[in-house]
Design an enzyme around this catalytic site. Sequence first.
Site, PDB file in Angstrom:
ATOM      1  N   ASP A  93      43.346  27.800  35.848  1.00 10.36           N
ATOM      2  CA  ASP A  93      44.820  27.363  35.380  1.00 10.36           C
ATOM      3  C   ASP A  93      45.923  27.028  36.090  1.00 10.36           C
ATOM      4  O   ASP A  93      45.579  27.455  37.440  1.00 10.36           O
ATOM      5  CB  ASP A  93      45.290  28.402  33.983  1.00 10.36           C
ATOM      6  CG  ASP A  93      45.690  29.545  34.579  1.00 10.36           C
ATOM      7  OD1 ASP A  93      46.791  29.660  35.551  1.00 10.36           O
ATOM      8  OD2 ASP A  93      45.177  30.798  34.166  1.00 10.36           O
ATOM      9  N   HIS A 108      38.439  29.248  43.000  1.00 11.18           N
ATOM     10  CA  HIS A 108      37.294  28.753  41.948  1.00 11.18           C
ATOM     11  C   HIS A 108      37.793  27.520  41.518  1.00 11.18           C
ATOM     12  O   HIS A 108      37.065  26.973  40.291  1.00 11.18           O
ATOM     13  CB  HIS A 108      37.425  29.771  41.008  1.00 11.18           C
ATOM     14  CG  HIS A 108      36.735  31.228  41.380  1.00 11.18           C
ATOM     15  ND1 HIS A 108      36.645  32.221  40.567  1.00 11.18           N
ATOM     16  CD2 HIS A 108      36.003  31.508  42.419  1.00 11.18           C
ATOM     17  CE1 HIS A 108      36.025  33.255  41.396  1.00 11.18           C
ATOM     18  NE2 HIS A 108      35.689  32.795  42.502  1.00 11.18           N
ATOM     19  N   CYS A 119      30.262  11.983  46.029  1.00 10.05           N
ATOM     20  CA  CYS A 119      30.966  11.702  47.411  1.00 10.05           C
ATOM     21  C   CYS A 119      32.164  12.925  47.620  1.00 10.05           C
ATOM     22  O   CYS A 119      32.636  12.669  48.611  1.00 10.05           O
ATOM     23  CB  CYS A 119      31.651  10.336  47.657  1.00 10.05           C
ATOM     24  SG  CYS A 119      33.024  10.027  46.346  1.00 10.05           S
ATOM     25  N   THR A 175      42.110  41.470  37.767  1.00 11.01           N
ATOM     26  CA  THR A 175      40.796  41.161  38.071  1.00 11.01           C
ATOM     27  C   THR A 175      39.875  42.135  38.071  1.00 11.01           C
ATOM     28  O   THR A 175      40.025  43.237  38.474  1.00 11.01           O
ATOM     29  CB  THR A 175      40.817  40.374  39.382  1.00 11.01           C
ATOM     30  OG1 THR A 175      39.181  40.136  39.836  1.00 11.01           O
ATOM     31  CG2 THR A 175      41.242  41.270  40.551  1.00 11.01           C
TER      32      THR A 175
HETATM   33  P1  NAD Z   1      37.742  39.001  34.233  1.00 11.45           P
HETATM   34  O1  NAD Z   1      37.778  38.621  32.552  1.00 11.45           O
HETATM   35  O2  NAD Z   1      36.247  39.533  34.686  1.00 11.45           O
HETATM   36  O3  NAD Z   1      38.570  40.524  34.349  1.00 11.45           O
HETATM   37  C1  NAD Z   1      40.221  40.431  33.810  1.00 11.45           C
HETATM   38  C2  NAD Z   1      40.623  41.756  34.355  1.00 11.45           C
HETATM   39  O4  NAD Z   1      42.049  41.757  33.672  1.00 11.45           O
HETATM   40  C3  NAD Z   1      39.984  42.710  33.387  1.00 11.45           C
HETATM   41  O5  NAD Z   1      39.824  44.082  34.379  1.00 11.45           O
HETATM   42  C4  NAD Z   1      41.283  43.373  32.475  1.00 11.45           C
HETATM   43  O6  NAD Z   1      41.432  44.695  32.335  1.00 11.45           O
HETATM   44  C5  NAD Z   1      42.285  42.874  33.352  1.00 11.45           C
HETATM   45  N1  NAD Z   1      43.737  42.472  32.234  1.00 11.45           N
HETATM   46  C6  NAD Z   1      43.395  41.906  30.927  1.00 11.45           C
HETATM   47  N2  NAD Z   1      44.639  41.698  30.450  1.00 11.45           N
HETATM   48  C7  NAD Z   1      45.696  42.290  31.447  1.00 11.45           C
HETATM   49  C8  NAD Z   1      46.991  42.383  31.380  1.00 11.45           C
HETATM   50  N3  NAD Z   1      47.866  41.915  30.497  1.00 11.45           N
HETATM   51  N4  NAD Z   1      47.489  42.747  32.670  1.00 11.45           N
HETATM   52  C9  NAD Z   1      46.952  43.168  33.760  1.00 11.45           C
HETATM   53  N5  NAD Z   1      45.344  43.118  33.810  1.00 11.45           N
HETATM   54  C10 NAD Z   1      44.939  42.759  32.479  1.00 11.45           C
HETATM   55  O7  NAD Z   1      38.322  37.951  35.136  1.00 11.45           O
HETATM   56  P2  NAD Z   1      38.190  37.881  36.735  1.00 11.45           P
HETATM   57  O8  NAD Z   1      38.105  38.973  37.194  1.00 11.45           O
HETATM   58  O9  NAD Z   1      39.302  36.789  37.014  1.00 11.45           O
HETATM   59  O10 NAD Z   1      36.690  36.891  36.884  1.00 11.45           O
HETATM   60  C11 NAD Z   1      36.648  36.743  38.283  1.00 11.45           C
HETATM   61  C12 NAD Z   1      35.812  35.388  38.044  1.00 11.45           C
HETATM   62  O11 NAD Z   1      34.795  35.529  37.398  1.00 11.45           O
HETATM   63  C13 NAD Z   1      36.497  34.091  37.261  1.00 11.45           C
HETATM   64  O12 NAD Z   1      37.283  33.458  38.129  1.00 11.45           O
HETATM   65  C14 NAD Z   1      35.583  33.432  36.877  1.00 11.45           C
HETATM   66  O13 NAD Z   1      35.286  32.299  37.964  1.00 11.45           O
HETATM   67  C15 NAD Z   1      34.209  34.178  36.993  1.00 11.45           C
HETATM   68  N6  NAD Z   1      33.611  34.514  35.537  1.00 11.45           N
HETATM   69  C16 NAD Z   1      33.514  35.647  35.326  1.00 11.45           C
HETATM   70  C17 NAD Z   1      32.901  35.957  34.068  1.00 11.45           C
HETATM   71  C18 NAD Z   1      32.482  37.154  33.664  1.00 11.45           C
HETATM   72  O14 NAD Z   1      31.646  37.601  32.938  1.00 11.45           O
HETATM   73  N7  NAD Z   1      33.100  38.293  34.562  1.00 11.45           N
HETATM   74  C19 NAD Z   1      32.341  34.783  33.300  1.00 11.45           C
HETATM   75  C20 NAD Z   1      32.669  33.770  33.823  1.00 11.45           C
HETATM   76  C21 NAD Z   1      33.250  33.534  34.776  1.00 11.45           C
HETATM   77 ZN    ZN Z   2      32.685   9.438  44.450  1.00 10.72          ZN
END
Ligand code: NAD
Ligand code: ZN
Length: 232
Positions: A93, A108, A119, A175
């Site tokens: 986002d 990402h 390309c 994260t």
């Molecule tokens: P995540 O959804 O795995 O984790 C989010 C974290 O934020 C959690 O640990 C949660 O406790 C915390 N959280 C929730 N609300 C909050 C708040 N209000 N304040 C502070 N913390 C809060 O997300 P991520 O760590 O960004 O995932 C990493 C990457 O993984 C993403 O960029 C994506 O590319 C990829 N991805 C992950 C999954 C998966 O299942 N983990 C699925 C698809 C893609």
């Molecule tokens: Zn192109």
Amino acid sequence: MAHPSIVILTGAGISAESGLGTFRDEGGLWAQHRIEDVATPEGFARNPQLVVDFYNARRAQAAEATPNAAHAALARLQTEHPGDVMLVTQNVDDLHEKAGSPNVVHMHGALNSALCGACDHRWPAPLQMAVGDVCPACAQPRARPDIVWFGEIPYHMDAIERALSQADIFAAIGTSGNVYPAAGFVQLAAHVGALTVEMNLDPSETVALFEDTRPGKASETVPAWVDSILAN
Ligand code: NAD
Ligand code: ZN
């Protein structure tokens, strides 16, 4: 330390209070789809329509969302801190930009960007992409969302690792510590003696690697942390 160099990593949790679901949220976009289907190159090759629709829905949702106090506090840190601040996000986002962050490293990718599968040209994505959209550079119908999928290499890794190797402070915000290489940044930073801080609602997978852990909502913990840095 007068002007510490700071590297910040944000994840889905920082945007949760802006209404954009994390990957674990029940009932959210991610809960209705399998990662293999919507977030891998193989999934896109199998069913491009499903993947394009999925990111169109996420792009529409993000376009309506507004940044929260955590995004605003990081923008304030970036503009007011006299030392280096690198803001790295795993989020696709643009809430950091909407909050006024001058530089955001999207490791990402980004929803508002389109990428040519032929390309590698990039251009601003329309709100609704379509399968077979034509690349403005090479005219091939190979447009795809500019998102780093599982199995692909995250963007800007050289610059990120260089900044981590010189960091005095590393902060991970909202994260889960499940997805590498981002989950390994804390170790790189600790290795060079940086102070490491975690701000997450629940303890992450890697919480034990951080010196300072500040549980809670990002909208509360992040502004307080930024105030403490700027007061020094
Ligand atoms: P995540 O959804 O795995 O984790 C989010 C974290 O934020 C959690 O640990 C949660 O406790 C915390 N959280 C929730 N609300 C909050 C708040 N209000 N304040 C502070 N913390 C809060 O997300 P991520 O760590 O960004 O995932 C990493 C990457 O993984 C993403 O960029 C994506 O590319 C990829 N991805 C992950 C999954 C998966 O299942 N983990 C699925 C698809 C893609
Ligand atoms: Zn192109």
